[in-house]
Design a protein around this motif. Structure first.
Motif, PDB file in Angstrom:
ATOM      1  N   SER A  60       0.814  -1.218   0.000  1.00 12.61           N
ATOM      2  CA  SER A  60       0.000   0.000   0.000  1.00 12.61           C
ATOM      3  C   SER A  60       0.849   1.271   0.000  1.00 12.61           C
ATOM      4  CB  SER A  60      -0.914   0.007   1.230  1.00 12.61           C
ATOM      5  OG  SER A  60      -0.149  -0.099   2.431  1.00 12.61           O
ATOM      6  N   SER A  61       2.174   1.147   0.124  1.00 17.13           N
ATOM      7  CA  SER A  61       3.040   2.323   0.146  1.00 17.13           C
ATOM      8  C   SER A  61       3.394   2.741  -1.279  1.00 17.13           C
ATOM      9  CB  SER A  61       4.316   2.031   0.940  1.00 17.13           C
ATOM     10  OG  SER A  61       5.248   1.321   0.142  1.00 17.13           O
ATOM     11  N   GLN A  62       4.194   3.804  -1.417  1.00 16.10           N
ATOM     12  CA  GLN A  62       4.618   4.241  -2.741  1.00 16.10           C
ATOM     13  C   GLN A  62       5.928   3.597  -3.169  1.00 16.10           C
ATOM     14  OE1 GLN A  62       5.478   8.432  -1.056  1.00 16.10           O
ATOM     15  NE2 GLN A  62       6.505   8.468  -3.040  1.00 16.10           N
ATOM     16  N   PHE A  63       6.455   2.682  -2.348  1.00 14.58           N
ATOM     17  CA  PHE A  63       7.747   2.084  -2.631  1.00 14.58           C
ATOM     18  C   PHE A  63       7.629   0.611  -3.042  1.00 14.58           C
ATOM     19  CE2 PHE A  63       8.801   5.444   0.521  1.00 14.58           C
ATOM     20  CZ  PHE A  63       9.564   6.243  -0.316  1.00 14.58           C
ATOM     21  N   ASP A  77      10.343   4.284  -6.530  1.00 16.72           N
ATOM     22  CA  ASP A  77       9.212   5.134  -6.178  1.00 16.72           C
ATOM     23  C   ASP A  77       8.173   4.909  -7.277  1.00 16.72           C
ATOM     24  OD1 ASP A  77       7.346   7.277  -6.159  1.00 16.72           O
ATOM     25  OD2 ASP A  77       8.743   8.528  -5.060  1.00 16.72           O
ATOM     26  N   ILE A  78       7.099   4.213  -6.946  1.00 17.13           N
ATOM     27  CA  ILE A  78       6.105   3.831  -7.946  1.00 17.13           C
ATOM     28  C   ILE A  78       5.458   5.053  -8.582  1.00 17.13           C
ATOM     29  CG2 ILE A  78       3.928   2.598  -8.309  1.00 17.13           C
ATOM     30  CD1 ILE A  78       4.699   0.793  -5.963  1.00 17.13           C
ATOM     31  N   GLU A  79       5.170   6.067  -7.784  1.00 13.77           N
ATOM     32  CA  GLU A  79       4.504   7.256  -8.305  1.00 13.77           C
ATOM     33  C   GLU A  79       5.369   7.997  -9.317  1.00 13.77           C
ATOM     34  OE1 GLU A  79       3.354   9.583  -4.940  1.00 13.77           O
ATOM     35  OE2 GLU A  79       2.160   7.964  -4.044  1.00 13.77           O
ATOM     36  N   LYS A  80       6.671   8.046  -9.059  1.00 17.39           N
ATOM     37  CA  LYS A  80       7.599   8.741  -9.962  1.00 17.39           C
ATOM     38  C   LYS A  80       8.215   7.803 -10.992  1.00 17.39           C
ATOM     39  CE  LYS A  80       8.824  12.141  -6.418  1.00 17.39           C
ATOM     40  NZ  LYS A  80       9.903  12.733  -5.601  1.00 17.39           N
ATOM     41  N   PHE A 120      14.926   6.901 -18.836  1.00 15.33           N
ATOM     42  CA  PHE A 120      15.014   5.611 -18.147  1.00 15.33           C
ATOM     43  C   PHE A 120      13.942   5.471 -17.075  1.00 15.33           C
ATOM     44  CE2 PHE A 120      16.311   3.299 -14.346  1.00 15.33           C
ATOM     45  CZ  PHE A 120      16.523   2.037 -14.877  1.00 15.33           C
ATOM     46  N   HIS A 121      13.377   4.281 -16.973  1.00 10.31           N
ATOM     47  CA  HIS A 121      12.608   3.841 -15.815  1.00 10.31           C
ATOM     48  C   HIS A 121      12.849   2.339 -15.689  1.00 10.31           C
ATOM     49  CE1 HIS A 121       9.508   2.026 -18.379  1.00 10.31           C
ATOM     50  NE2 HIS A 121       9.498   3.149 -19.075  1.00 10.31           N
ATOM     51  N   PRO A 122      12.495   1.712 -14.571  1.00  4.63           N
ATOM     52  CA  PRO A 122      12.884   0.309 -14.363  1.00  4.63           C
ATOM     53  C   PRO A 122      12.297  -0.705 -15.341  1.00  4.63           C
ATOM     54  CG  PRO A 122      12.388   1.357 -12.268  1.00  4.63           C
ATOM     55  CD  PRO A 122      11.964   2.319 -13.334  1.00  4.63           C
ATOM     56  N   TYR A 123      11.380  -0.273 -16.217  1.00  5.88           N
ATOM     57  CA  TYR A 123      10.705  -1.233 -17.091  1.00  5.88           C
ATOM     58  C   TYR A 123      11.037  -1.035 -18.566  1.00  5.88           C
ATOM     59  CZ  TYR A 123       8.405  -1.488 -12.642  1.00  5.88           C
ATOM     60  OH  TYR A 123       8.182  -1.592 -11.281  1.00  5.88           O
ATOM     61  N   VAL A 124      12.093  -0.273 -18.861  1.00  9.37           N
ATOM     62  CA  VAL A 124      12.511  -0.111 -20.258  1.00  9.37           C
ATOM     63  C   VAL A 124      13.035  -1.433 -20.791  1.00  9.37           C
ATOM     64  CG1 VAL A 124      13.010   2.350 -19.985  1.00  9.37           C
ATOM     65  CG2 VAL A 124      14.840   0.667 -19.615  1.00  9.37           C
ATOM     66  N   THR A 125      13.042  -1.584 -22.120  1.00 14.33           N
ATOM     67  CA  THR A 125      13.482  -2.852 -22.725  1.00 14.33           C
ATOM     68  C   THR A 125      14.849  -2.764 -23.388  1.00 14.33           C
ATOM     69  OG1 THR A 125      12.242  -2.303 -24.735  1.00 14.33           O
ATOM     70  CG2 THR A 125      11.123  -3.665 -23.078  1.00 14.33           C
ATOM     71  N   SER A 126      15.442  -1.577 -23.395  1.00 20.11           N
ATOM     72  CA  SER A 126      16.829  -1.437 -23.844  1.00 20.11           C
ATOM     73  C   SER A 126      17.488  -0.392 -22.948  1.00 20.11           C
ATOM     74  CB  SER A 126      16.901  -1.002 -25.312  1.00 20.11           C
ATOM     75  OG  SER A 126      16.358   0.300 -25.490  1.00 20.11           O
ATOM     76  N   LEU A 127      18.794  -0.532 -22.753  1.00 15.43           N
ATOM     77  CA  LEU A 127      19.473   0.350 -21.797  1.00 15.43           C
ATOM     78  C   LEU A 127      20.843   0.777 -22.283  1.00 15.43           C
ATOM     79  CD1 LEU A 127      19.476   1.615 -18.893  1.00 15.43           C
ATOM     80  CD2 LEU A 127      20.734  -0.421 -18.176  1.00 15.43           C
TER      81      LEU A 127
END
Length: 271
Positions: free
Chosen positions: A82-85, A113-116, A243-250
């Motif tokens: 339930s938190s933002q993390f 940080d899910i919101e950001k 970038f965010h944690p769900y990109v498919t190339s880095l």
């Protein structure tokens, strides 16, 4: 409690817990039988008793200390909090190395940080090498207690690069070899360690100048991405999207070389 303190409490808690994880991975590595199995039909995508045991240790600690946080683990530990993390965990990055008794492996403990949709904390112990890389938002990046920074290399021809290959490499071998050839010919050299978490941390520390890889998963990137950002580096997709944690190339670089890395990786799309 302030936002920064929310992150700091989690950061300090897991820095204190890291020796438990590192000791487990080192002791397990000494076992004769690592109980190796395959994920699906790809024989290079391994899982061992260490992957599963490390994730169980980490998840148990999170659930005990921060029961409201979300969890995403490579070995299937998923929890909706339930938190933002959200904790994003690779309990053993470099499993193939580990299974072959090569000491280039790590554990990646990241916080999103899910919101950001941003990586705000990362802890990456490398048990066999005896180091812990770590960072939290706004506090700088460290190897153990020593601050680390990216290089200031400005030219690809003077850069030492690193990369990795996806498990489904047969399906995209032409693009992989095209990119590899371009960087081999234009840079000082290209290395492949077999652990994306380790590679990105070594860009953060200045051992490498830049890294590229595709088809990575959130647990491969989140922890090390937080460390690289705090070390002054830059992250994006091949197309230079944010970038965010769900990109498919880095692309993970020292920042100075970033535009040139993007330019070279776009060449395959232009032929």
């Amino acid at each position: 409690m302030s936002y920064q303190n929310e992150i700091k409490i989690r950061y300090q808690h897991f820095l204190n817990f890291v020796p438990t994880i590192s000791e487990f991975l080192k002791k397990t590595h000494e076992r004769e039988d690592l109980q190796i199995s395959f994920k699906g039909s790809i024989e290079s995508d391994l899982v061992t008793i260490a992957d599963k045991g490390s994730e169980e240790l980490i998840v148990s600690e999170i659930r005990k200390a921060f029961p409201n946080d979300h969890i995403l683990g490579e070995e299937g530990s998923n929890y909706e909090g339930s938190s933002q993390f959200k904790w994003i965990i690779d309990p053993l990055d470099g499993t193939v190395n580990y299974s072959h008794r090569i000491p280039l492996y790590c554990c990646c403990i990241g916080l999103e940080d899910i919101e950001k949709k941003s990586a705000v904390m990362g802890i990456v112990p490398m048990p066999a090498l005896g180091y812990i890389y770590h960072a939290m938002l706004g506090e700088g990046a460290f190897k153990d207690k020593t601050p680390i920074k990216v290089t200031q290399t400005k030219e690809i021809k003077k850069a030492l690069l690193c990369t990795g290959f996806p498990y489904d490499r047969e399906e995209r071998i032409e693009q992989l070899m095209f990119n590899l050839k371009k960087f081999i010919l234009r840079s000082r050299g290209v290395r492949r360690t077999g652990s994306a978490g380790l590679d990105i941390c070594w860009v953060a520390e200045g051992k490498f100048d830049a890294f590229w890889e595709e088809d990575l998963k959130p647990w491969d990137m989140t922890a090390a991405a937080a460390i690289l950002q705090e070390a002054g580096g830059k992250l994006s997709t091949y197309a230079n999207n944010t970038f965010h944690p769900y990109v498919t190339s880095l692309i993970a670089s020292n920042g100075v070389l970033h535009e040139k890395m993007v330019e070279i990786l776009q060449e395959y799309l232009d032929i």
